[in-house]
Design a protein around this motif. Structure first.
Motif, PDB file in Angstrom:
ATOM      1  N   ALA A  71       0.826  -1.212   0.000  1.00 32.36           N
ATOM      2  CA  ALA A  71       0.000   0.000   0.000  1.00 32.36           C
ATOM      3  C   ALA A  71       0.859   1.260   0.000  1.00 32.36           C
ATOM      4  O   ALA A  71       0.519   2.254  -0.645  1.00 32.36           O
ATOM      5  CB  ALA A  71      -0.924  -0.002   1.217  1.00 32.36           C
ATOM      6  N   GLN A  72       1.995   1.221   0.718  1.00 31.69           N
ATOM      7  CA  GLN A  72       2.826   2.420   0.874  1.00 31.69           C
ATOM      8  C   GLN A  72       3.902   2.540  -0.200  1.00 31.69           C
ATOM      9  O   GLN A  72       4.115   3.617  -0.747  1.00 31.69           O
ATOM     10  CB  GLN A  72       3.492   2.409   2.253  1.00 31.69           C
ATOM     11  CG  GLN A  72       2.521   2.571   3.406  1.00 31.69           C
ATOM     12  CD  GLN A  72       3.236   2.578   4.749  1.00 31.69           C
ATOM     13  OE1 GLN A  72       4.440   2.297   4.832  1.00 31.69           O
ATOM     14  NE2 GLN A  72       2.510   2.885   5.803  1.00 31.69           N
ATOM     15  N   ARG A  73       4.611   1.455  -0.444  1.00 24.72           N
ATOM     16  CA  ARG A  73       5.741   1.490  -1.390  1.00 24.72           C
ATOM     17  C   ARG A  73       5.847   0.142  -2.083  1.00 24.72           C
ATOM     18  O   ARG A  73       6.660  -0.712  -1.703  1.00 24.72           O
ATOM     19  CB  ARG A  73       7.032   1.829  -0.646  1.00 24.72           C
ATOM     20  CG  ARG A  73       8.242   1.906  -1.551  1.00 24.72           C
ATOM     21  CD  ARG A  73       9.498   2.318  -0.795  1.00 24.72           C
ATOM     22  NE  ARG A  73      10.683   2.074  -1.594  1.00 24.72           N
ATOM     23  CZ  ARG A  73      11.066   2.822  -2.620  1.00 24.72           C
ATOM     24  NH1 ARG A  73      10.346   3.873  -2.964  1.00 24.72           N
ATOM     25  NH2 ARG A  73      12.158   2.542  -3.304  1.00 24.72           N
ATOM     26  N   PRO A  74       5.038  -0.095  -3.113  1.00 24.42           N
ATOM     27  CA  PRO A  74       5.042  -1.409  -3.773  1.00 24.42           C
ATOM     28  C   PRO A  74       6.409  -1.756  -4.363  1.00 24.42           C
ATOM     29  O   PRO A  74       7.046  -0.918  -4.994  1.00 24.42           O
ATOM     30  CB  PRO A  74       3.994  -1.252  -4.881  1.00 24.42           C
ATOM     31  CG  PRO A  74       3.148  -0.096  -4.457  1.00 24.42           C
ATOM     32  CD  PRO A  74       4.062   0.830  -3.701  1.00 24.42           C
ATOM     33  N   LEU A  75       6.831  -2.976  -4.119  1.00 24.51           N
ATOM     34  CA  LEU A  75       8.071  -3.497  -4.697  1.00 24.51           C
ATOM     35  C   LEU A  75       7.990  -5.016  -4.685  1.00 24.51           C
ATOM     36  O   LEU A  75       7.131  -5.576  -4.002  1.00 24.51           O
ATOM     37  CB  LEU A  75       9.296  -3.002  -3.924  1.00 24.51           C
ATOM     38  CG  LEU A  75       9.639  -3.654  -2.574  1.00 24.51           C
ATOM     39  CD1 LEU A  75      11.065  -3.302  -2.178  1.00 24.51           C
ATOM     40  CD2 LEU A  75       8.688  -3.230  -1.478  1.00 24.51           C
ATOM     41  N   PRO A  76       8.843  -5.705  -5.434  1.00 24.90           N
ATOM     42  CA  PRO A  76       8.757  -7.168  -5.470  1.00 24.90           C
ATOM     43  C   PRO A  76       9.065  -7.783  -4.096  1.00 24.90           C
ATOM     44  O   PRO A  76      10.093  -7.471  -3.489  1.00 24.90           O
ATOM     45  CB  PRO A  76       9.813  -7.562  -6.495  1.00 24.90           C
ATOM     46  CG  PRO A  76      10.026  -6.342  -7.328  1.00 24.90           C
ATOM     47  CD  PRO A  76       9.835  -5.188  -6.404  1.00 24.90           C
ATOM     48  N   VAL A  77       8.164  -8.631  -3.623  1.00 29.72           N
ATOM     49  CA  VAL A  77       8.337  -9.339  -2.353  1.00 29.72           C
ATOM     50  C   VAL A  77       8.214 -10.829  -2.617  1.00 29.72           C
ATOM     51  O   VAL A  77       7.225 -11.283  -3.206  1.00 29.72           O
ATOM     52  CB  VAL A  77       7.288  -8.903  -1.307  1.00 29.72           C
ATOM     53  CG1 VAL A  77       7.467  -9.692  -0.014  1.00 29.72           C
ATOM     54  CG2 VAL A  77       7.389  -7.409  -1.032  1.00 29.72           C
ATOM     55  N   ILE A  78       9.228 -11.593  -2.218  1.00 28.21           N
ATOM     56  CA  ILE A  78       9.197 -13.050  -2.345  1.00 28.21           C
ATOM     57  C   ILE A  78       9.018 -13.630  -0.949  1.00 28.21           C
ATOM     58  O   ILE A  78       9.808 -13.364  -0.048  1.00 28.21           O
ATOM     59  CB  ILE A  78      10.494 -13.577  -2.992  1.00 28.21           C
ATOM     60  CG1 ILE A  78      10.611 -13.033  -4.428  1.00 28.21           C
ATOM     61  CG2 ILE A  78      10.512 -15.111  -3.002  1.00 28.21           C
ATOM     62  CD1 ILE A  78      11.920 -13.378  -5.117  1.00 28.21           C
ATOM     63  N   MET A  79       7.946 -14.398  -0.778  1.00 29.50           N
ATOM     64  CA  MET A  79       7.619 -14.953   0.533  1.00 29.50           C
ATOM     65  C   MET A  79       8.378 -16.253   0.769  1.00 29.50           C
ATOM     66  O   MET A  79       8.577 -17.053  -0.161  1.00 29.50           O
ATOM     67  CB  MET A  79       6.118 -15.220   0.638  1.00 29.50           C
ATOM     68  CG  MET A  79       5.225 -14.033   0.294  1.00 29.50           C
ATOM     69  SD  MET A  79       5.491 -12.562   1.320  1.00 29.50           S
ATOM     70  CE  MET A  79       4.900 -13.139   2.920  1.00 29.50           C
TER      71      MET A  79
END
Length: 465
Positions: free
Chosen positions: A73-81
Motif C-alpha cells: 500500500a505504501q511502497r510497492p516493490l517485489p516481495v518473495i515470501m
C-alpha cells in the motif's frame, strides 16, 4: 551495473544468515539489511528503499502477511515470501500471492545441504525474474509518458501491427451423441485481424476487447437447476471443503510410470455425460491472483469443465483450490486421479503430478495423474495438459495461457491451433506479473485473442456459450 539491494526478513537469525548467503552467491544482488519481524521490515523498506524483499510468512510481533499488505500500500516493490510447509503456512502463502507478493519459495531444510542449494537456485531465479519484470514495467510506463514525435503532414499514420490467423476451411458440423455442434459465434465470418493492443476507437464488435461485448457477457445468466442426485452441488459451500472426493491413493506410483484411471463409478456419473466442451488453462508466476480474477467472472452454469495447471509445489495447490472455491461460482477442487469431469466445475492439477484428460467409459472424460519426468522444468506441465486435450477431437476445446515465467504451454497451444482449435487466449503484457508464457505463445502466432486479464473470462464465456 550496481547490484540490486535486498532486504531479508526472518525471525530466525540462523535463517537470515542462510538466505543472505544464498542471495549473495549471485553478484547481481547484495543484502543491504535484515529484519527480524514485519514491523522492522516496514521501517527498513521506507528508510533504505531496497529493490526487493524476501519475507518470512510466520513471525512474532507482526507477521509477513500484515507487513506485505502495508508495504504494497505504501511502497510497492517485489516481495518473495518464504513459506513453511505446514497447513497454516500454505494458506497464508496463498493469501500473500493474492495480496501482491511476486512469488514464494518454501523454507529450506537446515539439515539438508542439497535442499538448501536447490532452494537457493529457485530463489535467485525468482529474484532475477522479479527485477526483469519491474524493468519491463518501468520501460512501458516511460514509453507511455514520452510524447510521440509528430508525423509529417504529407504522410498518413503507419498501420498497426496485426496477427493474421491462417485461413482455414469452415469446420463442418459433426454429430455427437445425437446433437449438432456448431462452430463458435463468428466462425462463419473471415477470421478477424487480432491486434496485440487494439485502441479503443478501432475495436470491432466480436473482438473480445470491445467494451460493449465485455459488459454484455459479464452479466450473470440465470442459474440452471441441478438434480438432487448431484451430490457435489447439493451441499452448502462450507460442507464441500476441498472439493470432489477422488482416488488420490491410486496416484501413488513409481516415478516415470503412467497411472491407469479407474472406471467411473455410477455415483460420479450424474451430470457428466453431457460434457461436449472443455477449457484448459495454464499459468505460473502471478497465477493465483490471475486465477482469482478469472474464476470470479465465470458463471456457475458455465457449460464446460475447466482444467487448470498452476506451477506450484505439492500441497500448496490444495490450499489454492480451497481459497479459489470461496470466490468462484464454480466448484473449484484440487484434481484427483479418476475424477469424472463435469460442467460447472474447475479442477487444479496437484503439485508434483502431471494432469491429462482422457476419454472414459460411457462418453465421460476422466482426469489421469502421472509421475512422468518433469517437462519444461515443471510437474505439472501445461504442455502435458494441452497435449492430452489435442487428442480429444470430439470436444469443442478452448485453451488459455496467463501470466508466468518461461514458455510452458506455448508449443502445444501451437499444435492445438494448427489442428483447427482457434479458440486460444493469452493474457496481454499490460496485466501480466511476468510476460513469459503468454509471450511465447504469441510469438508462435497461435493466439487468437490477446486480452488483459479482466477481459479474458467474459470473452471466453461468450466463445463457449
Amino acid at each position: 551495473m550496481r547490484p540490486y539491494k535486498v532486504l531479508v526478513v526472518d525471525d530466525s537469525a540462523f535463517m537470515r544468515k542462510i538466505i543472505s548467503d544464498l542471495i549473495e552467491n549471485d553478484a547481481d544482488f547484495q543484502v543491504t539489511a535484515t529484519a527480524a519481524n514485519g514491523r522492522e521490515a516496514i521501517e527498513k523498506v521506507n528508510e533504505l528503499r531496497p529493490d526487493l524483499v524476501t519475507m518470512d510468512v510466520e513471525m512474532p510481533e507482526m507477521n509477513g502477511l500484515e507487513a506485505l499488505k502495508i508495504i504494497m500500500a505504501q511502497r510497492p516493490l517485489p516481495v518473495i515470501m518464504l513459506s513453511g510447509i505446514n497447513e497454516q503456512g500454505m494458506k497464508e502463502t496463498i493469501l500473500a500471492l493474492e495480496w501482491g507478493a511476486f512469488d514464494f519459495i518454501r523454507k529450506p531444510s537446515i539439515s539438508n545441504s542439497q535442499d538448501i542449494i536447490a532452494v537457493g537456485e529457485s530463489l535467485r531465479e525468482q529474484m532475477k525474474e522479479a527485477m526483469l519484470a519491474r524493468e519491463q514495467r518501468e520501460a512501458r510506463a516511460s514509453a507511455v509518458k514520452a510524447p510521440e514525435p509528430p508525423l509529417p503532414a504529407a504522410e498518413p499514420p503507419a498501420p498497426r501491427t496485426v496477427i493474421e490467423p491462417a485461413k482455414r476451411k469452415p469446420e463442418p458440423l459433426s454429430k455427437e451423441a445425437g446433437t449438432l455442434r456448431a462452430p463458435l459465434p463468428g466462425a462463419d465470418k473471415p477470421k478477424g485481424r487480432t491486434t496485440l493492443e487494439p485502441p479503443a476507437d478501432t475495436r470491432k464488435p466480436g473482438q473480445g476487447t470491445d467494451p460493449a461485448v465485455t459488459r454484455r457477457v459479464a452479466k450473470p445468466l440465470p442459474e440452471v437447476a441441478k438434480p438432487a442426485t448431484d451430490r457435489f452441488k447439493s451441499r452448502p459451500r462450507e460442507e464441500r471443503g476441498a472439493g470432489i472426493p477422488g482416488q488420490r491413493a491410486a496416484a501413488e506410483t513409481a516415478a516415470g510410470s503412467f497411472i491407469e484411471p479407474p472406471a467411473a463409478s455410477g455415483s460420479q456419473a450424474s451430470g457428466t455425460r453431457g460434457v461436449r466442451k472443455l477449457v484448459a488453462v495454464g499459468c505460473s508466476t502471478g497465477g493465483p491472483r490471475a486465477l482469482k480474477a478469472f474464476l470470479e467472472n465465470i458463471p456457475g452454469d458455465f457449460p464446460a469443465p475447466i482444467v487448470i495447471v498452476q506451477h506450484m509445489p505439492p500441497n500448496f495447490t490444495k490450499s489454492l483450490a480451497q481459497r479459489l472455491n470461496t470466490f468462484s461460482s464454480l466448484e473449484v477442487a484440487e484434481a484427483e486421479h479418476g475424477m469424472v469431469l463435469r460442467q460447472g466445475a474447475a479442477y487444479i492439477a496437484p503439485g508434483g503430478y502431471h494432469l491429462r484428460v482422457v476419454a472414459g467409459a460411457g462418453g465421460q472424460y476422466v482426469i489421469e495423474l502421472t509421475k512422468e519426468e518433469v517437462r519444461n522444468g515443471h510437474r505439472p506441465s501445461v504442455d502435458t495438459l494441452f497435449e492430452s486435450v489435442l487428442q480429444l477431437t470430439s470436444l469443442e476445446r478452448h485453451a488459455v495461457i496467463m501470466t508466468g515465467m518461461g514458455s510452458d504451454g506455448a508449443r502445444m497451444m501451437k499444435a492445438l491451433y494448427d489442428s483447427g482449435v482457434t479458440s486460444t487466449f493469452a493474457e496481454s503484457e499490460e496485466t501480466c506479473v511476468v510476460y513469459g508464457m503468454p509471450r511465447s505463445a504469441v510469438e508462435l502466432k497461435c493466439v487468437r485473442y490477446i486480452l488483459p486479464l479482466q477481459e479474458i473470462a467474459p470473452r471466453l464465456v461468450q466463445a463457449v456459450k
